[in-house]
Design an enzyme around this catalytic site. Structure first.
Site, short mmCIF file in Angstrom:
data_model
loop_
_atom_site.label_atom_id
_atom_site.label_comp_id
_atom_site.label_asym_id
_atom_site.label_seq_id
_atom_site.Cartn_x
_atom_site.Cartn_y
_atom_site.Cartn_z
N PRO A 135 0.89 -1.21 -0.07
CA PRO A 135 0.03 -0.12 0.06
C PRO A 135 0.82 1.28 0.23
O PRO A 135 1.84 1.40 0.80
CB PRO A 135 -0.86 -0.09 1.38
CG PRO A 135 -0.61 -1.51 1.99
CD PRO A 135 0.67 -2.02 1.06
N GLU A 136 0.44 2.29 -0.96
CA GLU A 136 1.10 3.62 -0.97
C GLU A 136 0.35 4.61 -0.41
O GLU A 136 -0.85 4.15 0.26
CB GLU A 136 1.44 3.70 -2.47
CG GLU A 136 2.39 2.74 -2.88
CD GLU A 136 3.01 2.97 -4.51
OE1 GLU A 136 3.01 4.03 -4.61
OE2 GLU A 136 2.94 1.96 -5.14
N ARG B 184 2.06 -11.96 5.51
CA ARG B 184 3.49 -11.90 5.42
C ARG B 184 4.20 -11.36 6.40
O ARG B 184 5.53 -11.33 6.31
CB ARG B 184 3.86 -11.29 3.89
CG ARG B 184 3.21 -12.16 2.74
CD ARG B 184 3.81 -12.00 1.29
NE ARG B 184 5.03 -11.96 1.01
CZ ARG B 184 5.77 -11.73 0.03
NH1 ARG B 184 4.95 -11.12 -0.57
NH2 ARG B 184 6.97 -11.65 0.12
N ARG C 43 19.99 15.53 -6.43
CA ARG C 43 20.12 13.99 -6.25
C ARG C 43 20.88 13.48 -7.48
O ARG C 43 20.18 14.00 -8.49
CB ARG C 43 18.81 13.50 -6.01
CG ARG C 43 18.02 13.82 -4.96
CD ARG C 43 18.64 13.71 -3.63
NE ARG C 43 19.05 12.49 -3.15
CZ ARG C 43 19.23 11.92 -1.73
NH1 ARG C 43 19.50 13.00 -0.83
NH2 ARG C 43 19.60 10.74 -1.81
N HIS D 67 -3.93 -15.28 10.59
CA HIS D 67 -2.92 -14.14 10.59
C HIS D 67 -3.50 -12.82 11.22
O HIS D 67 -2.67 -11.87 10.52
CB HIS D 67 -2.06 -13.86 9.01
CG HIS D 67 -2.06 -15.11 8.36
ND1 HIS D 67 -0.85 -16.02 8.68
CD2 HIS D 67 -2.48 -15.66 7.10
CE1 HIS D 67 -0.98 -16.78 7.77
NE2 HIS D 67 -1.88 -16.78 6.77
N ARG E 80 13.56 -2.30 -8.67
CA ARG E 80 11.86 -2.31 -8.93
C ARG E 80 11.73 -2.52 -10.26
O ARG E 80 12.43 -1.78 -10.91
CB ARG E 80 11.54 -1.13 -8.04
CG ARG E 80 11.98 -0.83 -6.67
CD ARG E 80 11.38 -2.07 -5.68
NE ARG E 80 9.88 -2.13 -5.69
CZ ARG E 80 9.02 -1.52 -5.08
NH1 ARG E 80 9.69 -0.31 -4.21
NH2 ARG E 80 7.75 -1.69 -5.07
N LYS F 101 3.51 6.41 4.58
CA LYS F 101 2.74 5.19 4.57
C LYS F 101 2.42 4.76 5.80
O LYS F 101 1.97 3.62 5.83
CB LYS F 101 3.82 4.22 3.80
CG LYS F 101 3.91 4.66 2.26
CD LYS F 101 4.88 3.45 1.66
CE LYS F 101 5.55 3.93 0.47
NZ LYS F 101 6.42 2.91 -0.22
#
Ligand SMILES: [Zn+2]
Length: 302
Positions: free
Chosen positions: A2-3, A139, A183, A114, A292, A59
């Site tokens: 989830p973002e 997880r 950056r 879980h 990614r 998040k």
């Protein structure tokens, strides 16, 4: 994972259903990976506390808790009591990791496998049905911890949890440029760096770079001010649109009621490898960047 839009949707949903209620009982699973603070400390801090608010920072879901002065006090204590406890809130931080869910459930609904934490609530005033907040995480990359804000000094609010980076929805253009201009990493990697902006993950990095027509491999330091300005605008637009649609359900993401989001239907590049670009029909390309998978249109994004 989830973002920002998914976490915002969950936090807002949980807030709407539980704020103002008191936590009357806490159960935890005993799985050490999940709890970054000792479970007995969490149970002590939460039991009897009133949930002031549930909000998103980056998040992370932040639950702000106030302790009433008298045990068994009503859910809405007198104003004087609230004023008196303003200086000592505790925050419960919940990070959903890869597969974490935070659900508001009726107690009679069986616990999902879980399940790692159950907070039983007092119920809203005038409402007989009690509800539970449940944290489920197959997880176990999710994390629960306590955060004690710095006490307030004169005329100052307590320093509440503000996360590792800056907030994408409210950062100024000057602030945005100051973060990314120095950056030397690819812009996609810089967008994923949570100590710069927090809340952006793979989906919204790819989708905002496509809409800003910027190739993910471009070095952040070499983007022009106009490109960075365009990126900030598209990023905010994409995040706000995704929040409106309840987030993206790409794996097992659901909101506080267990409902799926709809922003995945708006994805233009994410997981569309080989499919025609919606603007120019060039096949969408997938590469690995900063470890990614990264999706872009080789024609539209320069
Ligand atoms: Zn294209």
């Amino acid at each position: 994972m989830p973002e920002l839009p998914e976490v915002e949707t969950i936090a807002a949903g949980v807030h709407a259903r539980v704020h103002g209620q008191r936590i009357v009982r806490v159960w935890t699973s005993g799985k050490p990976q999940t709890f970054k603070s000792p479970e007995d400390e969490i149970a002590r801090a939460l039991t009897g506390a009133r949930i002031e608010s549930v909000r998103r920072v980056g998040k992370t879901i932040v639950m702000t808790l106030h302790r009433g002065k008298t045990p068994g006090a009503p859910s809405f204590p007198a104003l004087s009591e609230r004023m008196g406890s303003v200086k000592t809130p505790t925050e419960l931080l919940i990070h959903l990791g890869m597969t974490g869910r935070l659900l508001v459930s009726a107690p009679e609904i069986p616990l999902a496998p879980h399940t790692h934490a159950v907070l039983t609530l007092s119920g809203a005033p005038g409402e007989s049905a009690r509800r539970e907040i449940r944290f489920v995480d197959p997880r176990r990359f999710g994390r629960i911890s306590l955060h004690a804000p710095q006490p307030a000094t004169d005329n100052l609010q307590p320093a509440t949890f503000s996360g590792p980076g800056s907030e994408p929805l409210t950062i100024s253009l000057a602030g945005f440029i100051a973060l990314f201009h120095p950056r030397r990493t690819p812009i996609k990697a810089a967008l994923l760096n949570q100590s710069l902006l927090h809340g952006i993950g793979n989906i919204y990095a790819d989708e905002s770079l496509f809409r800003a027509a910027i190739r993910p491999t471009r070095q952040a330091a070499l983007l022009t001010r106009a490109e960075l300005a365009r990126l900030r605008t598209t990023l905010v637009k994409v995040l706000r649109h995704a929040i409106q649609l309840g987030g993206s359900s790409v794996s097992d993401y659901v909101d506080a009621d267990g409902a799926r989001g709809f922003f995945q239907l708006q994805h233009r590049v994410y997981r569309r490898t080989g499919q025609p670009c919606l603007v120019c029909a060039t096949p969408i390309r997938r590469i690995t960047l900063a470890g990614r998978s990264t999706h872009f249109c080789p024609h539209c994004q320069r």
